[in-house]
Scaffold this active site. Structure first.
Site, PDB file in Angstrom:
ATOM      1  N   LYS A  16      16.637  40.180 -80.620  1.00 48.76           N
ATOM      2  CA  LYS A  16      16.512  40.613 -82.017  1.00 48.76           C
ATOM      3  C   LYS A  16      16.090  39.463 -82.934  1.00 48.76           C
ATOM      4  CE  LYS A  16      20.852  41.799 -82.243  1.00 48.76           C
ATOM      5  NZ  LYS A  16      21.261  41.403 -80.876  1.00 48.76           N
ATOM      6  N   ARG A  91      26.559  47.474 -87.053  1.00 52.07           N
ATOM      7  CA  ARG A  91      27.044  47.365 -85.682  1.00 52.07           C
ATOM      8  C   ARG A  91      28.124  48.385 -85.369  1.00 52.07           C
ATOM      9  NH1 ARG A  91      25.598  41.776 -84.617  1.00 52.07           N
ATOM     10  NH2 ARG A  91      26.217  41.059 -82.579  1.00 52.07           N
ATOM     11  N   ARG A 130      20.325  30.078 -74.147  1.00 52.54           N
ATOM     12  CA  ARG A 130      19.823  30.036 -75.531  1.00 52.54           C
ATOM     13  C   ARG A 130      20.163  28.720 -76.231  1.00 52.54           C
ATOM     14  NH1 ARG A 130      21.062  34.998 -79.353  1.00 52.54           N
ATOM     15  NH2 ARG A 130      23.140  34.864 -78.443  1.00 52.54           N
ATOM     16  N   ARG A 164      25.347  27.965 -79.520  1.00 53.98           N
ATOM     17  CA  ARG A 164      26.421  28.708 -80.165  1.00 53.98           C
ATOM     18  C   ARG A 164      27.717  28.634 -79.367  1.00 53.98           C
ATOM     19  NH1 ARG A 164      23.808  34.468 -81.559  1.00 53.98           N
ATOM     20  NH2 ARG A 164      25.974  35.056 -81.131  1.00 53.98           N
ATOM     21  N   ARG A 175      31.518  40.646 -75.760  1.00 53.20           N
ATOM     22  CA  ARG A 175      30.424  41.027 -76.668  1.00 53.20           C
ATOM     23  C   ARG A 175      29.685  42.255 -76.149  1.00 53.20           C
ATOM     24  NH1 ARG A 175      27.598  35.387 -77.143  1.00 53.20           N
ATOM     25  NH2 ARG A 175      25.994  36.505 -78.315  1.00 53.20           N
TER      26      ARG A 175
HETATM   27  P1  ADP Z   1      19.586  38.200 -80.122  1.00 47.89           P
HETATM   28  O1  ADP Z   1      19.216  37.784 -81.515  1.00 47.89           O
HETATM   29  O2  ADP Z   1      19.316  39.651 -79.858  1.00 47.89           O
HETATM   30  O3  ADP Z   1      20.965  37.799 -79.743  1.00 47.89           O
HETATM   31  P2  ADP Z   1      17.671  36.109 -79.267  1.00 47.89           P
HETATM   32  O4  ADP Z   1      16.422  36.478 -79.976  1.00 47.89           O
HETATM   33  O5  ADP Z   1      18.442  34.962 -79.774  1.00 47.89           O
HETATM   34  O6  ADP Z   1      18.617  37.416 -79.127  1.00 47.89           O
HETATM   35  O7  ADP Z   1      17.300  35.887 -77.729  1.00 47.89           O
HETATM   36  C1  ADP Z   1      18.271  35.421 -76.783  1.00 47.89           C
HETATM   37  C2  ADP Z   1      17.635  34.337 -75.896  1.00 47.89           C
HETATM   38  O8  ADP Z   1      16.668  34.943 -75.041  1.00 47.89           O
HETATM   39  C3  ADP Z   1      16.908  33.243 -76.659  1.00 47.89           C
HETATM   40  O9  ADP Z   1      17.118  32.014 -75.998  1.00 47.89           O
HETATM   41  C4  ADP Z   1      15.430  33.666 -76.610  1.00 47.89           C
HETATM   42  O10 ADP Z   1      14.574  32.520 -76.598  1.00 47.89           O
HETATM   43  C5  ADP Z   1      15.368  34.417 -75.284  1.00 47.89           C
HETATM   44  N1  ADP Z   1      14.477  35.589 -75.343  1.00 47.89           N
HETATM   45  C6  ADP Z   1      14.242  36.413 -76.383  1.00 47.89           C
HETATM   46  N2  ADP Z   1      13.368  37.400 -76.052  1.00 47.89           N
HETATM   47  C7  ADP Z   1      13.048  37.193 -74.743  1.00 47.89           C
HETATM   48  C8  ADP Z   1      12.177  37.877 -73.810  1.00 47.89           C
HETATM   49  N3  ADP Z   1      11.478  38.970 -74.160  1.00 47.89           N
HETATM   50  N4  ADP Z   1      12.102  37.380 -72.555  1.00 47.89           N
HETATM   51  C9  ADP Z   1      12.828  36.281 -72.188  1.00 47.89           C
HETATM   52  N5  ADP Z   1      13.658  35.602 -73.010  1.00 47.89           N
HETATM   53  C10 ADP Z   1      13.775  36.045 -74.278  1.00 47.89           C
HETATM   54  P1  ADP Z   2      24.190  38.452 -80.905  1.00 54.98           P
HETATM   55  O1  ADP Z   2      23.269  37.338 -80.678  1.00 54.98           O
HETATM   56  O2  ADP Z   2      25.270  38.586 -79.895  1.00 54.98           O
HETATM   57  O3  ADP Z   2      23.554  39.751 -81.211  1.00 54.98           O
HETATM   58  P2  ADP Z   2      25.093  37.840 -83.656  1.00 54.98           P
HETATM   59  O4  ADP Z   2      24.612  36.508 -84.040  1.00 54.98           O
HETATM   60  O5  ADP Z   2      24.421  39.022 -84.260  1.00 54.98           O
HETATM   61  O6  ADP Z   2      25.115  37.953 -82.083  1.00 54.98           O
HETATM   62  O7  ADP Z   2      26.639  37.962 -83.940  1.00 54.98           O
HETATM   63  C1  ADP Z   2      27.565  36.983 -83.490  1.00 54.98           C
HETATM   64  C2  ADP Z   2      28.978  37.440 -83.803  1.00 54.98           C
HETATM   65  O8  ADP Z   2      29.129  37.598 -85.218  1.00 54.98           O
HETATM   66  C3  ADP Z   2      29.378  38.794 -83.216  1.00 54.98           C
HETATM   67  O9  ADP Z   2      29.867  38.688 -81.889  1.00 54.98           O
HETATM   68  C4  ADP Z   2      30.460  39.252 -84.204  1.00 54.98           C
HETATM   69  O10 ADP Z   2      31.685  38.574 -83.972  1.00 54.98           O
HETATM   70  C5  ADP Z   2      29.912  38.741 -85.531  1.00 54.98           C
HETATM   71  N1  ADP Z   2      29.049  39.735 -86.211  1.00 54.98           N
HETATM   72  C6  ADP Z   2      27.726  39.620 -86.499  1.00 54.98           C
HETATM   73  N2  ADP Z   2      27.262  40.708 -87.130  1.00 54.98           N
HETATM   74  C7  ADP Z   2      28.316  41.548 -87.249  1.00 54.98           C
HETATM   75  C8  ADP Z   2      28.494  42.857 -87.792  1.00 54.98           C
HETATM   76  N3  ADP Z   2      27.456  43.532 -88.341  1.00 54.98           N
HETATM   77  N4  ADP Z   2      29.736  43.412 -87.723  1.00 54.98           N
HETATM   78  C9  ADP Z   2      30.769  42.761 -87.165  1.00 54.98           C
HETATM   79  N5  ADP Z   2      30.680  41.546 -86.639  1.00 54.98           N
HETATM   80  C10 ADP Z   2      29.468  40.927 -86.664  1.00 54.98           C
END
Ligand code: ADP
Ligand code: ADP
Ligand code: ZN
Length: 218
Positions: A16, A91, A130, A164, A175
């Site tokens: 995302k 969420r 990541r 992180r 998660r």
């Molecule tokens: P989210 O915001 O949904 O938690 P991220 O965008 O941070 O996910 O992506 C998680 C990890 O996977 C990052 O290290 C990113 O560089 C990698 N990543 C994202 N999209 C892809 C993909 N399509 N294929 C492989 N790795 C990916």
């Molecule tokens: P991910 O990469 O796992 O999608 P985020 O960066 O979006 O993670 O979120 C990290 C953490 O922050 C979550 O595990 C949760 O504890 C908290 N968090 C983020 N967004 C929300 C939300 N909309 N509602 C509740 N908790 C949240």
């Protein structure tokens, strides 16, 4: 022209943030990541940050009320006028209902809710690998997206990177459970409102971006 107020949904590590940043640059709309906002609050040591910290480390969801209040203030800021990408919010169904109500009050219409679908088996590897540039926030991965020059950010030349606290094998399970139990019900919620679009996130990053661009248009 397709609208530019969207929700990006998908599991932790599903891509995302990576995609939201690209859409932000491409369309001049703003990425609103509740996770990034919470991590900034933790770092700054605010009351919100202190409350959220332990919950995040446990891989659980922060309380709906805190999150809703945070977003409610954020979408009023000037930079959201052209559009926004909600990344990591809503969420829970309660958050989605609160979002509907808040946007209605503000006279804003949501254009789409896009699910970037990725199977669980892929997510652990994505999350464990990541890392992020400490200076500009550009995202990287040990295996899937390394900086072109080792140790140097492609975007800003920064040489410090962060990982992180919750990106570890122990927290990932909690998660994923939170995602399946509390967030997955949003898909039928938005499907029922005619807003849901699902794309396959288990492909190369650029291919996923192209799919998103075809949904958003020019
Ligand atoms: P989210 O915001 O949904 O938690 P991220 O965008 O941070 O996910 O992506 C998680 C990890 O996977 C990052 O290290 C990113 O560089 C990698 N990543 C994202 N999209 C892809 C993909 N399509 N294929 C492989 N790795 C990916
Ligand atoms: P991910 O990469 O796992 O999608 P985020 O960066 O979006 O993670 O979120 C990290 C953490 O922050 C979550 O595990 C949760 O504890 C908290 N968090 C983020 N967004 C929300 C939300 N909309 N509602 C509740 N908790 C949240
Ligand atoms: Zn950088």
């Amino acid at each position: 022209m397709a609208g530019k107020r969207l929700i990006l949904m998908g599991p932790p590590g599903g891509g995302k943030g990576t995609q939201a940043k690209r859409l932000q640059d491409r369309y001049g709309i703003v990425q609103l990541s509740t996770g990034d906002m919470l991590r900034a609050a933790v770092k700054a040591g605010t009351a919100l940050g202190q409350e959220a910290n332990a919950v995040m480390d446990a891989g659980k969801l922060v309380s709906d009320d805190l999150i809703i209040a945070m977003i409610n203030e954020r979408v009023d800021l000037e930079d959201c006028k052209n559009g926004f990408i909600l990344d990591g919010f809503p969420r829970t169904v309660r958050q989605a209902e609160a979002l509907d109500k808040m946007l209605k009050e503000k006279g804003i219409k949501l254009d789409s809710a896009i699910e970037v679908a990725v199977p669980d088996a892929r997510l652990i590897e994505r999350i464990i690998g990541r890392f992020t540039c400490a200076k500009c926030g550009e995202g990287y991965h040990d295996k899937f997206k390394q900086p072109k020059k080792a140790g140097v950010c492609d975007m800003c030349g920064g040489t410090e990177f962060t990982r992180r606290a919750d990106d570890n094998a122990e927290t990932v399970g909690a998660r994923l459970k939170a995602y399946h139990d509390q967030t997955a019900p949003l898909m039928p919620y938005y499907q029922g409102r005619g807003l849901l679009k699902v794309i396959d996130g288990d492909r190369d990053m650029d291919v996923v971006t192209a799919d998103l661009e075809s949904i958003l248009g020019t």
